[in-house]
Design a protein around this motif. Structure first.
Motif, mmCIF file in Angstrom:
data_model
loop_
_atom_site.group_PDB
_atom_site.id
_atom_site.type_symbol
_atom_site.label_atom_id
_atom_site.label_comp_id
_atom_site.label_asym_id
_atom_site.label_seq_id
_atom_site.Cartn_x
_atom_site.Cartn_y
_atom_site.Cartn_z
ATOM 1 N N SER A 51 0.885 -1.243 0.089
ATOM 2 C CA SER A 51 -0.022 -0.251 -0.025
ATOM 3 C C SER A 51 0.855 1.235 0.192
ATOM 4 O O SER A 51 2.040 1.280 0.795
ATOM 5 C CB SER A 51 -0.841 0.095 1.078
ATOM 6 O OG SER A 51 -1.767 -1.068 1.213
ATOM 7 N N VAL A 52 0.518 2.227 -0.771
ATOM 8 C CA VAL A 52 1.113 3.400 -0.943
ATOM 9 C C VAL A 52 0.379 4.565 -0.606
ATOM 10 O O VAL A 52 -0.968 4.605 -1.118
ATOM 11 C CB VAL A 52 1.717 3.789 -2.403
ATOM 12 C CG1 VAL A 52 2.461 4.988 -2.491
ATOM 13 C CG2 VAL A 52 2.522 2.588 -2.827
ATOM 14 N N ILE A 53 0.651 5.332 0.497
ATOM 15 C CA ILE A 53 -0.160 6.395 0.988
ATOM 16 C C ILE A 53 0.657 7.658 0.694
ATOM 17 O O ILE A 53 1.622 8.061 1.425
ATOM 18 C CB ILE A 53 -0.425 6.240 2.499
ATOM 19 C CG1 ILE A 53 -1.260 5.029 2.779
ATOM 20 C CG2 ILE A 53 -1.269 7.248 3.044
ATOM 21 C CD1 ILE A 53 -1.677 4.854 4.248
ATOM 22 N N ASP A 54 0.148 8.675 -0.091
ATOM 23 C CA ASP A 54 0.547 9.919 -0.410
ATOM 24 C C ASP A 54 -0.249 10.936 0.203
ATOM 25 O O ASP A 54 -1.517 11.008 -0.138
ATOM 26 C CB ASP A 54 0.870 10.181 -1.794
ATOM 27 C CG ASP A 54 1.350 11.612 -1.902
ATOM 28 O OD1 ASP A 54 2.585 11.785 -1.695
ATOM 29 O OD2 ASP A 54 0.710 12.269 -2.930
ATOM 30 N N GLU A 55 -0.040 11.966 1.064
ATOM 31 C CA GLU A 55 -0.854 12.747 1.550
ATOM 32 C C GLU A 55 -1.617 13.686 0.603
ATOM 33 O O GLU A 55 -2.800 14.236 0.801
ATOM 34 C CB GLU A 55 0.044 13.908 2.345
ATOM 35 C CG GLU A 55 0.544 13.049 3.691
ATOM 36 C CD GLU A 55 1.394 13.995 4.494
ATOM 37 O OE1 GLU A 55 1.608 15.183 3.926
ATOM 38 O OE2 GLU A 55 2.072 13.488 5.339
ATOM 39 N N ASN A 91 4.157 7.410 2.644
ATOM 40 C CA ASN A 91 4.522 6.048 3.434
ATOM 41 C C ASN A 91 4.081 4.998 2.487
ATOM 42 O O ASN A 91 3.196 4.769 1.829
ATOM 43 C CB ASN A 91 3.862 6.220 4.733
ATOM 44 C CG ASN A 91 4.010 7.599 5.482
ATOM 45 O OD1 ASN A 91 5.113 8.179 5.468
ATOM 46 N ND2 ASN A 91 2.957 7.893 6.126
ATOM 47 N N VAL A 92 4.838 3.755 2.887
ATOM 48 C CA VAL A 92 4.657 2.516 2.123
ATOM 49 C C VAL A 92 4.531 1.227 3.081
ATOM 50 O O VAL A 92 5.462 1.293 3.922
ATOM 51 C CB VAL A 92 5.707 2.294 0.870
ATOM 52 C CG1 VAL A 92 5.817 1.266 0.207
ATOM 53 C CG2 VAL A 92 5.707 3.576 0.380
ATOM 54 N N ARG A 93 3.813 0.503 2.956
ATOM 55 C CA ARG A 93 3.648 -0.886 3.503
ATOM 56 C C ARG A 93 3.963 -1.870 2.396
ATOM 57 O O ARG A 93 3.023 -2.086 1.536
ATOM 58 C CB ARG A 93 2.320 -1.087 4.289
ATOM 59 C CG ARG A 93 2.243 -2.440 4.884
ATOM 60 C CD ARG A 93 0.866 -2.356 5.538
ATOM 61 N NE ARG A 93 -0.241 -2.606 4.662
ATOM 62 C CZ ARG A 93 -0.494 -3.676 4.093
ATOM 63 N NH1 ARG A 93 0.122 -4.736 4.200
ATOM 64 N NH2 ARG A 93 -1.548 -3.597 3.038
#
Length: 233
Positions: A51-55, A91-93
Motif C-alpha cells: 500500500s502506498v499512502i501519499d498525503e 509512506n509505504v507498507r
C-alpha cells in the motif's frame, strides 16, 4: 504493535486505487553490475502486495519491492521498471514492513536521509530499522586458486528517534551499555533478569522501553532519551 501500525495506515486511507499515478514514480534502469554476485540487492527480490499512502494523491495498492543498494522502492509495469519518488509525505507498507522516507539528523549533527522501517511507536520516541549492503568484490583466479565470486550481504541497523534526531542502537551488549551509560546499572540488571537477547527485535524494543522508564524516574526537568548525548562526540 504491527496491528497498531496497520491501523494507522487504514485510518489515513480514503480510496484504494490499483495503479500508481505517474506523479509518484519515475523510470529507472535495472541494476545489473551485481548479477554474478552471491546474495541480493533486495530484502525480497519478488514484488510483494503493498500500500502506498501519499498525503496529496491518496492511497494506492501495488506490487513493490525495496532495493537496498539504491535505497529505493521499485514498481514494474510489464517490463518497465520504476521507483517511487522519495518524499516525506509518502509512506509505504510492504508485507509487514512500514517504510517512511525521513530526513533525520544524528546526535552529531550529520544528515541521514533515506527509507527507515518503523518498528515501535511511542508518545516520546520511535524505533526504526534500516537496511544496508556490505559488498565484497570478486577475487580473480590465478594459478593457485579459482575465481571467488563477489558477495552481497544485507545488514540491519536499529535507531532510536526523538524529535527528528536519531541515535544508533547497538546490538552488542558492551556497546549498547556505553551508549546508554547514564542508566547502565539498571539496564544490566534488566538484561540479566529478563534474559534479553539484543539481536531479537522484540527484546531490543523492550530494552529501550525500560531505558525510557528509568529516565522517567529522574527528577531532572528534561526526560529526553537523547538529552545526555554529546553532539560533538
Amino acid at each position: 504493535m504491527k496491528k497498531l501500525l496497520l491501523l494507522s495506515f487504514v485510518l489515513c486511507s480514503s480510496i484504494l486505487q490499483a495503479q500508481l499515478p505517474t506523479s509518484l514514480i519515475k523510470p529507472v534502469q535495472r541494476v545489473s553490475i551485481f548479477d554474478d554476485y552471491e546474495g541480493s540487492l533486495y530484502i525480497n527480490s519478488s514484488l510483494k502486495d503493498a500500500s502506498v499512502i501519499d498525503e496529496k494523491s491518496g492511497t494506492f495498492q501495488a506490487k513493490l519491492r525495496y532495493n537496498i543498494y539504491n535505497d529505493a522502492i521499485e514498481y514494474k509495469v510489464n517490463q518497465d521498471l520504476f521507483e517511487l519518488d522519495k518524499r516525506v509525505s509518502m509512506n509505504v507498507r510492504i508485507d509487514d514492513d512500514y517504510f517512511y522516507y525521513c530526513n533525520f539528523e544524528t546526535t552529531r549533527g550529520q544528515e541521514r536521509s533515506g527509507y527507515y522501517i518503523l518498528v515501535d511507536l511511542n508518545d516520546s520516541y520511535r524505533i526504526y530499522k534500516r537496511h544496508s549492503l556490505t559488498i565484497i568484490e570478486p577475487q580473480k583466479s590465478n594459478a593457485y586458486a579459482p575465481t571467488v565470486p563477489g558477495k552481497l550481504t544485507a545488514e540491519l541497523t536499529y535507531y532510536l528517534e526523538e524529535k527528528n534526531m536519531i541515535l544508533e542502537i547497538p546490538i552488542n551488549k558492551k556497546e549498547l551499555l556505553a551508549v546508554f551509560s547514564d542508566k547502565e546499572d539498571g539496564l544490566k540488571s534488566y538484561i540479566k533478569k529478563e534474559k534479553i537477547r539484543l539481536r531479537k527485535e522484540e527484546d531490543l524494543i523492550r530494552l529501550v522501553s525500560r531505558y525510557h522508564a528509568l529516565k522517567n524516574m529522574d527528577t531532572s526537568p528534561s526526560q529526553s532519551l537523547l538529552s545526555n548525548r554529546d553532539r560533538n562526540r
